[in-house]
Enzyme design. Structure first.
Site, PDB file in Angstrom:
ATOM      1  N   THR A  87       0.830  -1.204   0.000  1.00 27.92           N
ATOM      2  CA  THR A  87       0.000   0.000   0.000  1.00 27.92           C
ATOM      3  C   THR A  87       0.867   1.257   0.000  1.00 27.92           C
ATOM      4  OG1 THR A  87      -1.759  -1.171   1.153  1.00 27.92           O
ATOM      5  CG2 THR A  87      -1.785   1.237   1.310  1.00 27.92           C
ATOM      6  N   ASN A 176      -5.189  -9.297  -8.097  1.00 27.96           N
ATOM      7  CA  ASN A 176      -5.317 -10.028  -6.839  1.00 27.96           C
ATOM      8  C   ASN A 176      -6.595 -10.851  -6.742  1.00 27.96           C
ATOM      9  OD1 ASN A 176      -5.853  -7.086  -6.811  1.00 27.96           O
ATOM     10  ND2 ASN A 176      -6.928  -7.539  -4.913  1.00 27.96           N
ATOM     11  N   SER A 224       5.387  -6.604  -1.902  1.00 27.98           N
ATOM     12  CA  SER A 224       5.034  -6.725  -0.496  1.00 27.98           C
ATOM     13  C   SER A 224       5.449  -8.113  -0.012  1.00 27.98           C
ATOM     14  CB  SER A 224       3.521  -6.536  -0.336  1.00 27.98           C
ATOM     15  OG  SER A 224       3.166  -6.699   1.008  1.00 27.98           O
ATOM     16  N   HIS A 226       4.696 -10.098   2.443  1.00 27.25           N
ATOM     17  CA  HIS A 226       3.796 -11.139   2.980  1.00 27.25           C
ATOM     18  C   HIS A 226       3.067 -11.929   1.898  1.00 27.25           C
ATOM     19  CE1 HIS A 226      -0.365  -9.182   2.958  1.00 27.25           C
ATOM     20  NE2 HIS A 226       0.386  -8.142   2.695  1.00 27.25           N
ATOM     21  N   THR A 262      12.615   5.157  10.880  1.00 31.54           N
ATOM     22  CA  THR A 262      13.572   4.082  11.179  1.00 31.54           C
ATOM     23  C   THR A 262      13.137   2.811  10.463  1.00 31.54           C
ATOM     24  OG1 THR A 262      14.001   5.063  13.319  1.00 31.54           O
ATOM     25  CG2 THR A 262      14.624   2.743  13.057  1.00 31.54           C
ATOM     26  N   CYS A 350     -19.540  -7.424   1.623  1.00 27.25           N
ATOM     27  CA  CYS A 350     -20.856  -7.358   2.254  1.00 27.25           C
ATOM     28  C   CYS A 350     -20.955  -6.056   3.027  1.00 27.25           C
ATOM     29  CB  CYS A 350     -21.046  -8.551   3.182  1.00 27.25           C
ATOM     30  SG  CYS A 350     -22.709  -9.181   3.142  1.00 27.25           S
TER      31      CYS A 350
HETATM   32  N1  PLP Z   1      -1.602  -4.380  -4.372  1.00 35.28           N
HETATM   33  C1  PLP Z   1      -2.127  -5.606  -4.562  1.00 35.28           C
HETATM   34  C2  PLP Z   1      -2.341  -6.102  -5.959  1.00 35.28           C
HETATM   35  C3  PLP Z   1      -2.473  -6.406  -3.477  1.00 35.28           C
HETATM   36  O1  PLP Z   1      -3.014  -7.611  -3.678  1.00 35.28           O
HETATM   37  C4  PLP Z   1      -2.257  -5.902  -2.161  1.00 35.28           C
HETATM   38  C5  PLP Z   1      -2.647  -6.696  -0.983  1.00 35.28           C
HETATM   39  O2  PLP Z   1      -3.544  -7.499  -1.028  1.00 35.28           O
HETATM   40  C6  PLP Z   1      -1.690  -4.623  -2.015  1.00 35.28           C
HETATM   41  C7  PLP Z   1      -1.376  -3.905  -3.137  1.00 35.28           C
HETATM   42  C8  PLP Z   1      -1.415  -4.051  -0.657  1.00 35.28           C
HETATM   43  O3  PLP Z   1      -0.316  -4.658  -0.071  1.00 35.28           O
HETATM   44  P1  PLP Z   1      -0.065  -4.563   1.509  1.00 35.28           P
HETATM   45  O4  PLP Z   1      -1.041  -5.495   2.153  1.00 35.28           O
HETATM   46  O5  PLP Z   1       1.347  -4.999   1.704  1.00 35.28           O
HETATM   47  O6  PLP Z   1      -0.265  -3.138   1.905  1.00 35.28           O
END
Ligand code: PLP
Length: 411
Positions: A87, A176, A224, A226, A262, A350
């Site tokens: 994000t 996504n 990202s 995770h 930091t 929802c």
């Molecule tokens: N962009 C896409 C295509 C994503 O799927 C996601 C998270 O689901 C993000 C951005 C946001 O990433 P983060 O959760 O690391 O802020």
């Protein structure tokens, strides 16, 4: 390929399998990644800006991670900026590039040409869509490109949208919700012919697609950790050398004055280890995951009538199986799947009792009725073929059950 096993457990004598099929939402941190991170919590916990031994050790860990990321993106380590996640990377790319233009810092474009124009697609993540809305509220202009029924951006639409003051084209690498992969290289070429920058949100692509920034043609690229078996709350913005981006948070001079605060050293070390690991094993792991995905798609299509695969049939992310199931309400299905130990997600939100189709499904032209039955299953390394067969079995039973009790919904 198991990174954590899905042991079959028994409660009240009823066998229950635990199958996590929401890897697009997040992934488990790989044990090797956890091991790489631990010393940066316990021993090398210094502030990387400090001059003493603790600081130097933390700095070294962070710079090693920067080199690991640069090796995967085939770029220079100083072109890597660590952030708090996808994000923030998306916000920094869009707002940073547009405000740099407005302030006259973009060497390719004079701000007297126009208010500053941004091109995105209708199926971007909210981190892009809402950043674009914020920019509009400051007088920038945004073109939102449509997609076809598979979720693909049309190159001629990109070309037609370009204006003299187009500063940035931002199109995601892979979606996504539906997994569709965009022709990013071709889109980047169109942007560059017009002197605009190209940004790609590669958050979902991180584990599976080639991240060579030059080959993609990216000036800016978001990742990202995770999403590729790394920790949450840490990301990357690749910034090609001399790309004009105005920092969006003010404070210290970290990340060569591009991102104050930091640094999250254990997270950054984890990100570097995770990206390095996933790309060293990319071929074998992608093949494994594609096998599971295709087994799942085939099983669902064979066992359940009235199922529509969402996204592109071939140009789709290795782990994504997204469906719309006729005559079903996704929220009920998700709860019932959860009760059977299966973690899934839907493309519908929802809100106060009414199910709204996601912006992605709307952009594909999926009817509101069909979108109500949207189901996203995203596989990962710890899943097994037996998990997939169990899921298909459970899903087929639940769909039949729910359709029987809610016949009105099948009309
Ligand atoms: N962009 C896409 C295509 C994503 O799927 C996601 C998270 O689901 C993000 C951005 C946001 O990433 P983060 O959760 O690391 O802020």
């Amino acid at each position: 390929m198991g990174i954590h096993s899905n042991a079959t457990s028994s409660s009240n004598g009823i066998p229950a399998r635990s199958v996590y099929l929401d890897h697009a939402a997040t992934t488990a941190v790989h044990p090797d990644v956890v091991a790489a991170m631990v010393p940066y919590f316990t021993a090398s916990y210094g502030n990387p800006s400090s001059v003493h031994a603790w600081g130097r050790a933390a700095h070294q860990g962070m710079e090693n991670a920067r080199r690991q990321v640069a090796a995967v993106l085939r770029c220079r380590p100083r072109e890597i900026v660590f952030t708090s996640g996808g994000t923030e990377s998306d916000n920094l790319a869009l707002k940073g590039a547009m405000w740099a233009y407005r302030r006259g810092l973009n060497p390719r474009k004079d701000p007297s040409v126009g208010p500053g124009h941004l091109i995105i697609s209708a199926i971007e993540h909210h981190a892009i869509l809402h950043s674009a809305e914020d920019l509009e509220s400051h007088g920038f202009e945004v073109t939102v490109l449509p997609v076809d029924r598979f979720g693909v951006v049309n190159l001629e639409d990109v070309r037609a949208a370009i204006r003299p003051d187009t500063v940035l084209v931002s199109i995601m690498y892979a979606n996504n919700e539906i997994g569709t992969i965009q022709p990013v290289k071709e889109i980047a070429e169109i942007a560059h012919e017009a002197g605009a920058y190209f940004h790609t949100d590669a958050v979902q692509a991180g584990a599976y697609l080639d991240l060579n920034a030059d080959a993609i043609g990216a000036d800016l690229l978001s990742l990202s950790a995770h999403k590729f078996y790394g920790p949450k709350g840490v990301g990357v913005l690749y910034m090609r050398h001399e790309t004009a981006v105005l920092p969006q948070q003010h404070g210290g001079s970290q990340e060569s004055r591009r991102r104050a605060s930091t640094e999250n050293v254990p997270g950054i070390v984890g990100l570097g280890a995770a990206l390095s690991r996933v790309h060293a094993n990319r071929e074998a792991e992608s093949e494994y995951v594609v096998g599971l995905r295709d087994r799942l798609i085939r099983g669902v299509q064979e066992r359940i009538p009235g199922v529509h695969l969402m996204g592109h049939p071939e140009q789709r992310l290795h782990n994504n199986a997204a469906f719309c199931i006729e005559g079903l309400e996704a929220e009920t299905l998700l709860l019932r799947l959860d009760m059977r130990g299966i973690g899934a997600s839907s493309g519908a939100a929802c809100a106060s009792g009414s199910t709204e189709p996601s912006h992605v499904l709307r952009a594909l032209g999926v009817s509101r009725e069909l979108a109500e039955g949207s189901l996203r299953l995203t596989v990962g390394l710890e899943n097994t073929p037996e998990d997939i067969d169990y899921t298909v079995e459970v899903l087929a039973g639940l769909v039949a059950e729910l359709r029987a009790v809610e016949p009105a919904m099948q009309a």
